[in-house]
Design an enzyme around this catalytic site. Sequence first.
Site, PDB file in Angstrom:
ATOM      1  N   LEU A 259     -32.769 -13.218 -14.223  1.00 40.34           N
ATOM      2  CA  LEU A 259     -32.475 -11.786 -14.134  1.00 40.34           C
ATOM      3  C   LEU A 259     -33.395 -11.079 -13.124  1.00 40.34           C
ATOM      4  CD1 LEU A 259     -31.823 -11.004 -17.913  1.00 40.34           C
ATOM      5  CD2 LEU A 259     -30.131 -11.255 -16.081  1.00 40.34           C
TER       6      LEU A 259
ATOM      7  N   HIS B 258     -42.369 -18.078 -16.445  1.00 48.19           N
ATOM      8  CA  HIS B 258     -42.632 -16.647 -16.212  1.00 48.19           C
ATOM      9  C   HIS B 258     -44.013 -16.248 -16.744  1.00 48.19           C
ATOM     10  CE1 HIS B 258     -38.930 -15.098 -14.507  1.00 48.19           C
ATOM     11  NE2 HIS B 258     -38.192 -15.693 -15.427  1.00 48.19           N
TER      12      HIS B 258
HETATM   13 NI    NI Z   1     -36.111 -16.022 -15.265  1.00 51.98          NI
END
Ligand code: NI
Length: 179
Positions: free
Chosen positions: A100, A145
């Site tokens: 995203l 992340h």
């Molecule tokens: Ni991602």
Amino acid sequence: MALLPIIETPDPLLRRISKPVEAVDDDLRKLIADMFDTMYAAPGIGLAAIQVGVPKRVLVIDLQEPEEEGGDPVRDPRVFINPEILEASDTFQVYSEGCLSVPDQYAEVERPDRVRARWLDEKGDTHEEELDGLLGICLQHEMDHLEGILFIDHLSRLKRDMVLKKLAKSRKELAKRAA
Ligand code: NI
């Protein structure tokens, strides 16, 4: 219900290393609920807290896999707080990943096809499980992340540049359409 803005590359926040969660409390559960709302609305199958600007080791995942092929998606929300990978297989699988924070771009990434992981859930209970298939891939992508790593960092320089070029082009087109 609250939708949080999702930050996108090259926002430097995405490069931050997230901090361990010290208390699983109502404030954290509120963040988790908002993360699910944001992920479902996007729509996506995984979201790390840093993608909404919060540098905490929290992930939400819902593969929304239908019970039967062609059937309606079934919600299966999963929360991972302070996740750790205890063991990774030495066999690998390749999957076309998206993110995203790198909107609408996909590229093949190779990762261990099985991982044994430990994490806390939203009640503060510890889980330890072996994850494979898409769930294993998604957990590894989201855990990246937490270290400030994006899936495009796993690509060759040539492929990464291609993805970033396509991203710039699609942003330009979006801006044109909005003008
Ligand atoms: Ni991602």
